[in-house]
Design a protein around this motif. Structure first.
Motif, short mmCIF file in Angstrom:
data_model
loop_
_atom_site.label_atom_id
_atom_site.label_comp_id
_atom_site.label_asym_id
_atom_site.label_seq_id
_atom_site.Cartn_x
_atom_site.Cartn_y
_atom_site.Cartn_z
N GLY A 160 -14.61 34.38 36.51
CA GLY A 160 -13.24 34.82 36.73
C GLY A 160 -13.28 36.49 36.91
N SER A 161 -12.30 37.22 36.35
CA SER A 161 -12.11 38.58 36.31
C SER A 161 -13.44 39.40 35.81
N ALA A 162 -13.98 38.77 34.66
CA ALA A 162 -15.24 39.42 34.07
C ALA A 162 -16.36 39.50 34.94
N LEU A 163 -16.54 38.30 35.74
CA LEU A 163 -17.67 38.37 36.67
C LEU A 163 -17.51 39.20 37.89
N ALA A 164 -16.07 39.52 38.31
CA ALA A 164 -15.96 40.47 39.11
C ALA A 164 -16.00 41.69 38.68
#
Length: 669
Positions: free
Chosen positions: A570-574
């Motif tokens: 999700g946004s953490a990987l982004a």
């Protein structure tokens, strides 16, 4: 002597020190001074040294070895000249000579060759030292021959008058191309030396004030904070802009520009005098009183030459030196006691006392430009990666290994933080300042309550879609802005909590983990090997080390492992994609900034996140080693592989060979 007479350099003969003897010279060298030492080649006696102010650039010239005398030859470069029309550095050669007493038939020839070589190679030469030649005796054959040599080469001898307790002129100052005046011979207390202190002034070039006294910088006072805060615009207006902006970089750049502008108004750059630290912090009122008493007796003796004052001077000197030694011992003991739980400080203190304090500084500008460094650091990583491909030509980047994790074991968004947590992070961080920081980190800590809202907005913002003469001796360490480190601390804290909760960290990795260290790694490996030895087994240990480990990380592989080994989505990987991609670096050398180079590989060594990301990048290593039933332990990029077997079962060692072969294949995966 150095501090009392404010000497720029002190040349010593007969140091009586061995090649690895540094403690005495360290104790004799004041702060902001360095030394060079040439010990006696063998046996006792001899030895020459020079202690000098580190405002000079010093390099030792090698290749001067003679049978009849010892010599230390230094190239000295002074500060830049005030003459704006001539910006070439001012240089001269300083040679410290010790000639042992006695008849050396080859001295005249050797010294003539030595002096001629110096004079031919340099415009300005100064030779000082103890020659043990009676130049004051016109009937002395060696002295006469020596003076003839000096005259024939064009070297001037400046000392007249006895420099030894037996009324002979043995210690000389010889110059070529250098004006020497103010020669003064000072007889020390006879319990110090039977030779006298010879002082002189050199007129070589008029130089600017020592860089150790004046530096280009800002004056930050107690009122700077209030002036800075009063010049800040309405914070609420800034917040309204940042909340509607989708370009976090623009918001951050705007805020940094604002901070820089205000700082230039309230604390502009200018030349300022740097406060000098005490050269002898262990001195106290008692030692100063004893020193004044000794100097008083010295003046009385020099004025009257009465034996009673000479005896009193000697006794006062002994009392002063004894008290000074005790005070220094007490000072160091108290420092060690106060820092007994700080191993780094203890090791540094021992190193300062026992290791060579000779200057290791190099004038980088004479050898390399900032672009040279940038080219080297970029090509170094490319070269290492090319070698890996050459070693494994058929290997390709493989992403087949996947660890599927349940939704509960996955890391999706980062959590926002509050003012209290950000305030605690900033206050607990070291106030290191990067050249990219808009204001000094120490000042930022002071004005934090007034600017915490926009800083908090930047930290919590959710942005959508989201690398001395030989360059090989330098390492690429990133110097990052203070705000970048605070942001990384927030990410690191949340990521590490997730790793601990789900047991993802490598059990046998002692690097960059709380309650782990090189000591725990050493204890574990040593204990295992000793237990095997007690059982009668033999052990084989292999030490693995990666070249430029942090700087050769493949970004694609790193993100794959964060997603499939660790469970970040999700946004953490982004966020991590935006962290590793589109980074640029540059090198600054002597105020010269290199071109900007895009970082193709690696994580910034020196950052908060880099160590944690590196250990996650290396997670497959442990699985491979365990598969081959080989014991191991890691500290960062250093890995110890070891296996034990009974003497008749050495075929077990083949497991280690197979393990290493598979690890080499991992280099490309």
């Amino acid at each position: 002597m150095i501090t009392d007479h404010n000497l720029d350099a002190l040349c010593l003969t007969e140091t009586w020190l061995k090649p690895d003897d540094y403690i005495i010279l360290n104790e004799s060298t004041p702060q902001d001074y360095c030394y060079k030492h040439e010990p006696h080649p063998k046996g006792k006696g001899g030895g020459v040294a020079s202690i000098y102010n580190n405002v000079f650039r010093i390099s030792q010239r090698a290749g001067f070895k003679y049978n009849s005398f010892e010599v230390l030859v230094l190239n000295i470069t002074l500060s830049r000249e005030t003459n704006v029309n001539d910006k070439s550095p001012v240089m001269f050669v300083l040679a410290t000579v010790y000639r042992p007493p006695g008849h050396h038939t080859d001295f005249i020839k050797e010294f003539a060759d030595f002096t001629s070589e110096l004079v031919l190679a340099a415009d300005k030469v100064l030779i000082v030292g103890d020659f043990n030649i009676y130049v004051d005796n016109e009937k002395d054959a060696l002295g006469s021959a020596f003076i003839d040599i000096l005259n024939s080469i064009g070297v001037t001898q400046h000392v007249s008058g006895p420099t030894h307790c037996r009324n002979h002129t043995l210690d000389l100052i010889l110059s070529h191309g250098i004006d020497v005046d103010g020669v003064e011979i000072m007889q020390p207390s006879d319990d110090i030396s039977d030779h006298y202190l010879v002082l002189s002034k050199l007129h070589i070039a008029k130089t600017v004030n020592s860089t150790s006294c004046y530096k280009y910088g800002r004056t930050i006072t107690s009122t700077t904070k209030d002036c800075f805060v009063s010049n800040l615009p309405d914070v609420s207006q800034f917040l309204s802009i940042s909340k509607t902006s989708e370009q976090l970089d623009d918001v951050t750049e705007t805020m940094d520009s604002l901070f820089s502008s205000i700082l230039n108004t309230v604390a502009p750059l200018h030349f300022r005098k740097v406060k000098e630290n005490s050269l002898t912090p262990w001195c106290n009122e008692h030692t100063r009183t004893l020193k004044r008493a000794a100097r008083k007796m010295e003046r009385s003796w020099r004025k009257t030459k009465l034996e009673v004052f000479c005896i009193a001077w000697r006794e006062s000197n002994l009392s002063y030196r004894k008290a000074l030694k005790t005070a220094k011992s007490d000072y160091l003991s108290s420092l060690l006691e106060e820092n007994k739980h700080n191993p780094r400080y203890l090791f540094n203190t021992v190193a300062k006392l026992t290791k060579n304090k000779a200057s290791t500084s190099v004038d980088i500008s004479q050898h390399h430009s900032s672009n040279d460094f940038m080219n080297y650091f970029t090509s170094k990583v490319d070269t290492i990666r090319d070698k890996i491909v050459t070693m494994q030509p058929s290997a390709t980047v493989s992403h087949q290994t996947v660890h599927y994790r349940s939704p509960e074991e996955q890391f999706h968004p980062f959590s926002t933080i509050g003012e209290e947590e950000l305030y605690k992070l900033v206050k607990s961080s070291k106030p290191t300042t990067c050249m990219l920081d808009p204001i000094p980190s120490k000042l930022l800590k002071e004005v934090l309550p007034e600017v915490i809202d926009p800083r908090l907005t930047i930290i919590n913002h959710q942005k959508p879609q989201l690398d001395p003469k030989e360059l090989v001796n330098y390492r690429l360490i990133s110097n990052l802005p203070f705000l970048s480190k605070i942001l990384e601390k927030v990410v690191s804290s949340q990521l590490y909590s997730f790793l601990e909760k789900n047991g993802i960290c490598e059990d046998f990795q002692s690097g960059f983990r709380p309650y782990h260290s090189t000591e725990t790694a050493l204890l574990r490996v040593t204990n295992d090997l000793l237990l095997s030895s007690d059982r009668g087994c033999i052990s084989l240990l292999v030490l693995l080390d990666l070249s430029a480990a942090f700087n050769t990380i493949d970004h694609t592989i790193l993100l794959h492992r964060l997603e499939h080994f660790v469970g970040i989505n999700g946004s953490a990987l982004a966020w991590f994609k935006s962290y590793v991609y589109d980074r640029h670096q540059f090198v600054a050398v002597n105020d010269e900034v290199s071109y900007r180079s895009q970082v193709q590989y690696g994580v910034p060594q020196g950052s908060v996140l880099a160590p944690l990301l590196f250990t996650l990048y290396m997670l497959p290593l442990g699985d491979i080693i365990r598969k081959h039933s080989v014991s191991f332990h890691c500290y960062a990029d250093d890995t110890q592989l070891y296996i034990s077997s009974w003497p008749g079962e050495t075929y077990q060692f083949e497991k280690l060979t197979e393990c290493i072969v598979e690890i080499k294949k991992l280099d490309d995966k």
